[in-house]
Each structure stands twice: as structure tokens, then as C-alpha cells.
Design an enzyme around this catalytic site. Structure first.
Site, mmCIF file in Angstrom:
data_model
loop_
_atom_site.group_PDB
_atom_site.id
_atom_site.type_symbol
_atom_site.label_atom_id
_atom_site.label_comp_id
_atom_site.label_asym_id
_atom_site.label_seq_id
_atom_site.Cartn_x
_atom_site.Cartn_y
_atom_site.Cartn_z
ATOM 1 N N LYS A 144 2.117 2.698 2.635
ATOM 2 C CA LYS A 144 1.878 3.420 3.936
ATOM 3 C C LYS A 144 2.894 3.259 4.855
ATOM 4 O O LYS A 144 3.242 2.024 5.000
ATOM 5 C CB LYS A 144 0.222 3.158 3.909
ATOM 6 C CG LYS A 144 -0.648 3.672 3.355
ATOM 7 C CD LYS A 144 -2.063 3.390 4.097
ATOM 8 C CE LYS A 144 -3.064 4.081 3.251
ATOM 9 N NZ LYS A 144 -4.373 4.189 4.311
ATOM 10 N N LYS A 156 0.702 -1.271 -0.095
ATOM 11 C CA LYS A 156 -0.135 0.075 0.110
ATOM 12 C C LYS A 156 0.885 1.115 0.036
ATOM 13 O O LYS A 156 0.343 2.259 -0.197
ATOM 14 C CB LYS A 156 -1.043 0.119 1.295
ATOM 15 C CG LYS A 156 -2.035 -1.066 1.321
ATOM 16 C CD LYS A 156 -2.903 -1.108 2.387
ATOM 17 C CE LYS A 156 -3.862 -0.193 2.501
ATOM 18 N NZ LYS A 156 -4.979 -0.181 3.644
HETATM 19 N N1 C2G Z 1 -12.503 6.534 6.072
HETATM 20 C C1 C2G Z 1 -13.794 7.310 6.103
HETATM 21 N N2 C2G Z 1 -13.612 8.500 6.341
HETATM 22 C C2 C2G Z 1 -12.285 9.142 6.425
HETATM 23 C C3 C2G Z 1 -11.047 8.219 6.349
HETATM 24 C C4 C2G Z 1 -11.341 6.925 6.208
HETATM 25 O O1 C2G Z 1 -14.778 6.893 6.003
HETATM 26 N N3 C2G Z 1 -12.232 10.338 6.826
HETATM 27 C C5 C2G Z 1 -12.907 4.982 5.788
HETATM 28 C C6 C2G Z 1 -11.957 4.539 4.451
HETATM 29 O O2 C2G Z 1 -13.046 4.720 3.433
HETATM 30 C C7 C2G Z 1 -12.027 3.180 4.718
HETATM 31 C C8 C2G Z 1 -11.938 3.189 6.435
HETATM 32 O O3 C2G Z 1 -12.106 4.090 6.715
HETATM 33 O O4 C2G Z 1 -13.130 2.354 4.346
HETATM 34 C C9 C2G Z 1 -10.281 2.959 6.623
HETATM 35 O O5 C2G Z 1 -9.458 3.908 6.072
HETATM 36 P P1 C2G Z 1 -7.979 3.352 5.619
HETATM 37 O O6 C2G Z 1 -7.290 2.966 6.763
HETATM 38 O O7 C2G Z 1 -7.532 4.808 4.752
HETATM 39 O O8 C2G Z 1 -8.380 2.146 4.625
HETATM 40 P P2 C2G Z 1 -7.413 2.124 3.355
HETATM 41 O O9 C2G Z 1 -6.015 2.410 3.292
HETATM 42 O O10 C2G Z 1 -8.623 2.660 2.273
HETATM 43 O O11 C2G Z 1 -7.392 0.554 3.235
HETATM 44 O O12 C2G Z 1 -8.105 -3.591 0.801
HETATM 45 C C10 C2G Z 1 -8.701 -2.445 1.350
HETATM 46 C C11 C2G Z 1 -7.849 -1.329 2.095
HETATM 47 O O13 C2G Z 1 -6.992 -2.078 3.106
HETATM 48 C C12 C2G Z 1 -8.482 -0.180 2.504
#
Ligand code: C2G
Length: 130
Positions: free
Chosen positions: A47, A45
């Protein structure tokens, strides 16, 4: 019992994550969070997490909406997870809109929830560095 699953990194857990988890839980009775491992975050990712997997898992397990935290270590595990955990609904934020529709072929509902607009881990890190 309706079982829901969602996936993510959830680093620097904030109210946008909590709002996602709250709404995901409201779609069923049991919420599984597949939490991106440190390896998956850094190698797949791109990250760099502030908190380790164990710390992010501890935080998520403390959230009232979360029933089980499992590792996410591959982009390709979702279909198998749906069968392994007897999942009825896959949920994720709408920044992924359309990306996981194929999971409907596994018999799960696929729901994209609106993100909480004004908050993100990136924004937090940026604000704190000022
Ligand atoms: N999220 C949200 N609002 C935000 C930030 C995040 O609704 N302001 C939601 C994201 O859309 C996601 C969840 O919180 O559904 C987790 O966010 P992340 O940790 O950024 O997840 P991500 O990196 O998108 O990982 O296989 C799928 C991935 O692992 C998703």
C-alpha cells in the site's frame, strides 16, 4: 475493563473506518488501534499511503472511540499484542473473515464486523482523480 484491539492502515480516514472503530469500541471499554507503519504498508501490504504514519496516528488519536494507537510493523505481532496489552477481543472487518481465528488460542474473542460497503480509500482516490 474489557480491552479491544484492531489493526489497519486507516489512510484517508473515512466514515467506513469510523463505523468500524465505533462498533469495535462498543465491544469493550478500551480500544487499541495497531496502525500499519509506513514500512509495513509499502514493503508488506503493497500500500502507498497518502498520509504518513504520524499523520494517520494523529487523526486516529482524535477519534473519540480510540484510546491508544500502537504501531503495526509485522503480520506476526497480533498474538504477542494480545498478551502484552491484555486484550479480550480482537476485531476487524469481515474482508478478513476467518483469517485470524487462530487468535482464539491466545484467549481472545475474535470478531469480524461487516465492512461499510460503499466507501473505500481506493474509491476516494479514483473519484478524485477523475
Ligand atoms: N473498513 C470497513 N469499511 C470500509 C473500509 C474499511 O469496515 N468501507 C475496515 C476494514 O475492514 C479494517 C479497518 O476498517 O477492519 C481498516 O481498514 P484498512 O486500513 O483497509 O485495513 P487493512 O489494510 O485491511 O489492514 O493486520 C491487519 C491489517 O493491518 C488490516
Amino acid at each position: 475493563m474489557k480491552r479491544v484491539i484492531t489493526y489497519g492502515t486507516f489512510d484517508l480516514l473515512h466514515y467506513g473506518h469510523i463505523e468500524l472503530l465505533r462498533r469495535a469500541k462498543a465491544l469493550g471499554d478500551y480500544l487499541i488501534v495497531a496502525l500499519s507503519t509506513d514500512r509495513f504498508n509499502s514493503e508488506e501490504k503493497g500500500k502507498h499511503c497518502y498520509f504518513s504514519y504520524d499523520k494517520r496516528k494523529l487523526l486516529l488519536e482524535s477519534v473519540r472511540y480510540v484510546d491508544l494507537v500502537i504501531p503495526e510493523d509485522s503480520w506476526d505481532q497480533k498474538a504477542g499484542d494480545i498478551h502484552l496489552y491484555h486484550v479480550d477481543t480482537f476485531v476487524i472487518g469481515d474482508d478478513w473473515q476467518g483469517k485470524f481465528d487462530f487468535l482464539r488460542d491466545e484467549g481472545a474473542a475474535v470478531v469480524y464486523l461487516p465492512r461499510t460497503p460503499e466507501i473505500s480509500t481506493t474509491a476516494i482516490k479514483k473519484d478524485l482523480s477523475l
